[in-house]
Every structure is written in structure tokens, then in C-alpha cells.
Design an enzyme around this catalytic site. Sequence first.
Site, PDB file in Angstrom:
ATOM      1  CB  ALA A  33       1.418   3.856 -52.358  1.00 38.04           C
ATOM      2  CB  ILE A 136     -17.759   8.083 -58.604  1.00 37.51           C
ATOM      3  CG1 ILE A 136     -18.354   9.483 -58.731  1.00 37.51           C
ATOM      4  CG2 ILE A 136     -18.579   7.211 -57.663  1.00 37.51           C
ATOM      5  CD1 ILE A 136     -19.741   9.496 -59.391  1.00 37.51           C
ATOM      6  N   GLY A 187     -18.468  25.399 -71.593  1.00 40.17           N
ATOM      7  CA  GLY A 187     -17.465  24.343 -71.539  1.00 40.17           C
ATOM      8  C   GLY A 187     -17.982  23.016 -71.007  1.00 40.17           C
ATOM      9  CG  ASP A 201     -19.095   9.463 -72.567  1.00 42.70           C
ATOM     10  OD1 ASP A 201     -17.909   9.140 -72.692  1.00 42.70           O
ATOM     11  OD2 ASP A 201     -19.599   9.830 -71.483  1.00 42.70           O
ATOM     12  CE  LYS A 205     -18.112   8.113 -69.188  1.00 43.16           C
ATOM     13  NZ  LYS A 205     -18.660   9.493 -69.055  1.00 43.16           N
TER      14      LYS A 205
END
Lengths: 439, 439
Positions: A33, A136, A187, A201, A205
Site C-alpha cells: 500500500a 474471492i 458450525g 443471503d 449477494k
Amino acid sequence: MRPVRVGLLGIGTVGGGTFTVLRRNQEEIRRRAGRGIEIAMVADLNADLARQVVGDAAQIVSDARQVIANPDIDVVVELIGGYGVAKALVLEAIAAGKHVVTANKALLAVHGTEIFAAARAKGVIVAFEAAVAGGIPIIKSLREGLTANQIQWVAGIINGTTNFILSEMRDKGLDFDVVLKEAQRLGYAEADPTFDIEGVDAAHKATLLSAIAFGIPVQFDKAHVEGITKLSATDIKYAEQLGYRIKLLGIARRRDSGIELRTHPTLVPMRRLIANVEGAMNAVLVQGDAVGTTMYYGKGAGAEPTASAVVADLVDIARLIDAAPEARVPHLAFQPDSMSALPILPLDEVITSFYLRLRVADKAGVLAKLTGILAEQGISIDAVIQREADEVSGEGNQTDLIILTHDTKEGSMNQALAAMQALPTVLAPIVRLRKEELA
Amino acid sequence: MRPVRVGLLGIGTVGGGTFTVLRRNQEEIRRRAGRGIEIAMVADLNADLARQVVGDAAQIVSDARQVIANPDIDVVVELIGGYGVAKALVLEAIAAGKHVVTANKALLAVHGTEIFAAARAKGVIVAFEAAVAGGIPIIKSLREGLTANQIQWVAGIINGTTNFILSEMRDKGLDFDVVLKEAQRLGYAEADPTFDIEGVDAAHKATLLSAIAFGIPVQFDKAHVEGITKLSATDIKYAEQLGYRIKLLGIARRRDSGIELRTHPTLVPMRRLIANVEGAMNAVLVQGDAVGTTMYYGKGAGAEPTASAVVADLVDIARLIDAAPEARVPHLAFQPDSMSALPILPLDEVITSFYLRLRVADKAGVLAKLTGILAEQGISIDAVIQREADEVSGEGNQTDLIILTHDTKEGSMNQALAAMQALPTVLAPIVRLRKEELA
């Protein structure tokens, strides 16, 4: 150059991951950066938890508004989630002139238009790579990597929970309910898995992907949302025998008359790479008129993969923080004065092919009747498979009939389904799944 | 804002594709970039060909230096290829203060250090998304999308010609020479295919990937380069039986002591997505410490896929052309004063696992002798498969022995191979291929 100072709202899974990654790779990140990126403040209602994660490395407060009010903070990272307090805080951060990084797909898919307009008016960036497909870099690839293209369609496995469940159902031949419980134990699914398993969900997206692919506003309210709760092991097995896998896909496709925006279980040819994306992994296919088909694959969730996207956004902001607004990539890929007016098409207008499973009486003429109804609606048939008949006591022979169709409008299919369902020889509710060749 | 004016050097396949894509999608591109991108001049030795492609849309010249000398040109797109005139022209364009876009991997892999230094000194951008994996935005993903990560390794199918040949060899059980001829007939391989089949093209691209992944200078001269010309159908078949596919991979891997940079045929587990990338398609795997494994897939060559990358670079330049240099992404991902001093490791230091095929006399004690030699070098064995013995007239029974090893240093393997080859019971040159789990 002085470091970029970041205030973190929420130190849960992704917040903790972001803190860890920024600390572990601080030198690597600074070398890229050209300046440091420092978490200067962390706000969390659970200040003890925050202290455990952060130690003495940053100031910890329980009131997020203290972060927003701090004039030394350049960027606010919102990792609270949901539409409620997160929305208020993001808008307040923008109003205070802070750049914002968020992983909150629900917020942006529903309130994106308001939020991006506020950010533009104030001249700040709202970055959201982490909102779609975790680590990604699909937002960057679509917004910046494929700018030469007229995007034709985007189709993605963008919810890891449901992909895990579908992989397990296929692999072990188990039913949805059984696998969901296992996923919760491991989980991979939350205690309240509704948003995942009902497709909400993924649809959030897909809504974001549709906006940046086609330059349309986010319109989650017009998206077709269908989850995997009604999917049976039987159909997964039949699909497999026909050379298909069933995946929950978020799809956005350009038609001449508008944009299809839909999330639903989809039969995909087994030979496609995306059909072989298993477990909790994500993958997004993008079809552009110049580039052809490209695919982006990786982990769609988890602390560090999501943090990878959050930090990439911070590095972008670190580069552009002192630059003129023209140097920035527009929030939704297209310049705000150049958005598309293409509407989201109603579901009846959506074009796709279908998989139908019918429980029928094993009698002469049944198939002729059914294919006649499809022909009346102008629906042509790709394949018909009749399973061996089995005798159900007292009711004569019955059989499963699988029909694969060519592309047709959803509206036509609905009419055909109603007519077929009304036949006395159709003995159970017809199962209808959509199929995409993704060629 | 006024459009960005582009001068094109070379109007062959990619040049023609760039012209076509910019014209067809000019409105879509302008809506994204916020300004037009116009090809104002085209230079090609074949001015007639250029005229056929371009018509009256741009000024056509036969001398590339006229383009470079034109003060109205903002960006020079070099699509000539090779190290010769292309190098001179790129350096002259930089000296004239032009930004440069190039698809020339050979030039950058060999002369990149000189070219990037000249560009820095002059304050111009040299963009090269099209140099690796055609339309796949892998340079952008690595340089900008994964900045949070310490990259651990990159491994890619980055040469379509060889992947087509390997796919055909496996699919049809044919030998290399036969398939090469077919590939040439179909246009997948050039009349002189040396750069492709000897691995040079893939090694050029791997060199560029190594530089942006790890922040090291381009060092093609230190890359290990091995093609597919010696690969036999027998080994492809044996690999398949063992659950592996053979792919030509360009690999760059970080070790504590340096960077491995190598291109060679590689056994890859069949269950990995990348093992299922067939035909002329490309795919690049990137492993980062935060994001885990990601993959990028698409067409690695061809007029429009490559043009997609060229135009994406032009859009990036259009955004940044008036911005301060700090807003730009460094050519090799890392700030020039923050490059890594990690050396490229000599091949003897490379760590990988191996596939060995030995033609041996079918006698007691042969295997014990061979495994003893491997053990002496500290090489542990993953699997041994002995094929059925066949009798060769007058020479007794012979058999193929396949050995898969665990990870070892190449140097140790070379010593073991020399010792094994010297055994009288080893009847033919040992075939040695490298194997990567890519987990």
C-alpha cells in the site's frame, strides 16, 4: 506517509479476523500500500471480548458513535450486520466524512441506493468486497477486471452453508433435515439458519452482483428468492443419473427486455467446473461478450477469508484517499449518471429450462397427454425418462416420470404445470426445478 | 472529460480484437470509465490489413514511431510481441511520456526490470493484464484483490496450447507428436510451437506471477523451464490410474530461504478443480495465508479474451491518468522501495514429490534395492505400484514399477536417480515427473 487509521465496528468473527490479518501481515500490506493501515479504535458492546482480541493495540469503546465522532479516524469498518443499527451507523459515518468498508450484503442489497447516494454526496467511498463470496475478489474482478465487456450473465454458488448441505445430501443420500442438523453441529449452519437455507443471503449477494454487472440499482425487493428446504434426496439422485448436480445458484442475466434476478436450486451439468464445487466453497461464473466464461473460486465465509476482502478494500482506500474522485471506481461499477434503466423482469418472464418429476399412474396414454399439454404451451422436451413402475397396494402401478425441457418462459411452464397437475393420472404434487446449462 | 486517446502498435489477432471490442462496447465502457477510450492511431507494417480492420476510424501509419511522436496520444498499446523491436518501442513510448499497455509476457519476463524502472522514472504506467492468462483478471486479483495476504504459492495452467495437447493425449490415448499435428491443424498450436511446447511461454507468465505475488524482480533467467515434448501416453495413463492428471503448471512458491520458480509437467490429484480444466482453457490457483486457496479460470488466449484484458488496463489508465502517482498500484504489486530480496532457489533446492516409472527386471530383491537407495537419500515413499510382468523375448520377465514419493529436495532425488539408474536391473531410462497436491 502517515498510516490510514481505521475504526472497527464489531469485533466478532470477521472483526477478529480483520484485526489478526492486519497485525500479522502489516509489513506485507505496508509494502504494497505504501503506507501503514492501523486499527486505531474498536467499538463493541462486549468490551471485554474486544479487549481479549485487541489487547492494548487499539482504543476500545462500547459506543460505535465515539468511533464515528473521532476526527483522527479515516475509515469506518462496519461488521455488525443486519439492517438496523448498522444502517444508522453507516449513514452517520458517511455524514461524518468517513470512508466505509462493510461486509454487510443485507444492508447494501436493501438500502444500497440510499447509502451510495449519501456517500457520493459526501465524496466518500463505500467498499464492499467482503459482502459477496468472502475472500474471492469477485467485486473487483467484475467492476474493474471485466470493464471491456457487456456482461451477459453471472451465476454463483454464493452461500457456503447451502452448498455444504447440498454436497452432503448428494454424497450421503440423506434428506435435508438430517444434513441441516449435522451442518449446525459442525458450525456450517447457524442456530437460526433461515437466511441461508431460504436463499435470502444468496439473493442479497446476487442483487449486488446484478447491480455491478449491469449498472442497475440494487433491487432486492424484485429478486426471486427460493431456498433448498423443499429439495428431496430423490431429485438429487435423479439429477445425478441424468448428468446434473443441483446447486443453489444466484443468477443475474441480461435479456433484451430486462434483467433476470433469481436465486433457486438449479440443475447444472456435472461436467461444468462449478458443478464440482463442493462443501462450503463458493464460485462465481461470469459470462462477458469479449472474455467468454470466467470463474472465480474460493472460500466464501470465515474469519480470515472475509478479512482478506475487508483489508483489500482498506488498501484500495489507502491508495485513493488523497486522490480526486475521478480516480475512484464507481460504487456500482458504472458512473452514477450512466446507470441502466433496464427493469428487473417479473418471474413469469424469466427464461430457463426445467426438470419436472411427476408421480403418475402407469397407464397407456399418460405420457401423450402430458407432452400434449407442454406442446400447447410451446414447451419443447429435451428428454423423458420413465422409471420402473412400482405397485402401490390397492392403487395399481405407479411410476416416476422425469421430463427435461428446453428453454421456456416461466409463465408458460406455470400454465402447463397447472394443467398437468389437474390430470387424474398425476398422483402427487409435481416437482419442478430449474436447469441451467451455463455454456 | 475528453476521451483517452490510444495508439495501437500491431493490428494482428489481439490488435484486431482490441479494436473490435472497443468499438462494439464503447458505450458500455464509457459508462464505466466516465470518459471515452478512442483508438486514434494504428501502426502496422501491413497498412492494407490495418485499413481492412480499422476502416476510416483511425489514422493508419506503417511506422510505429509516428504514433509515439504524436503528442495527442495518451497511451501506447504494444501488441507486436517478442523482445526486439517491441522493447525499443516500449522504451521509446515511455521516454515520450506515454502510458503503455502490453500483452508481451516475453518482453516483461526478460526485460521487465529495465522497463518498469524507466516507467517509474518517467511517471507513466506500464499495464500488462493481458500478458498472463488472457482475459482472466489474474494480475488485478493478485495485485489488488489479495493485498491482505502473504501469498504462499501460485500454480497455473497458463498455456492453452499445451493444455489442449495434454487433454487430447489423455482423452484419446495418443502420443505427443500425433496430437501436436492435430493442434496445429485446428489452430491451437502455431506452425513453430517451440515456445509453447517447451514451456517457455508458461515460464514467462510464471515469472510475472512470481514477481507480483512475492515482490521480487522478474528473473526469467533463473526459472526452471520444462515442456511437455517428452511426455508419453504411458505416463498419462498410469497417472490416471493413480488418481492424477498431468498438467503443465507454472509454479511460484515461497520458501523460507527463497522462491521456487518452475514450469514443468505436474501430476495433480484428479479431484482438484484445476485437474479438470480441459482444452485450451487457463486457470490459476493462488494460495494466500488469509484467504486460503482461490482459483481464477477462463480463456487464456484469443482475440477478444485478450482484448478484454487490454481494454480493462485502458479503463484503469483512464481513471488514473490525471491522478497523483500514489493512487496507482505499483507495477509489481509492491512499492519499488519495498521489494523482497528473497532469491530464486536453484532447482536442487526445490521441494516437491515425485512420480517415477522404472522398467526393471522382474527379479526378487529389485524393489528392496530401489527403496533402499531412496531411503539413503531420506526420501520416503507414498505408494509403489508394480504392473504385471511381461516377457521380453530372450531377456526374461520385465515390469513397470511406479513409485510415488513424499516431498523431497530435487537434489536428493537426482542423487537417488543416478544410483538407481546405475543398477543392472534397471533396464531403461527412468521417467521422473513432479507431483503437487495443491492442497
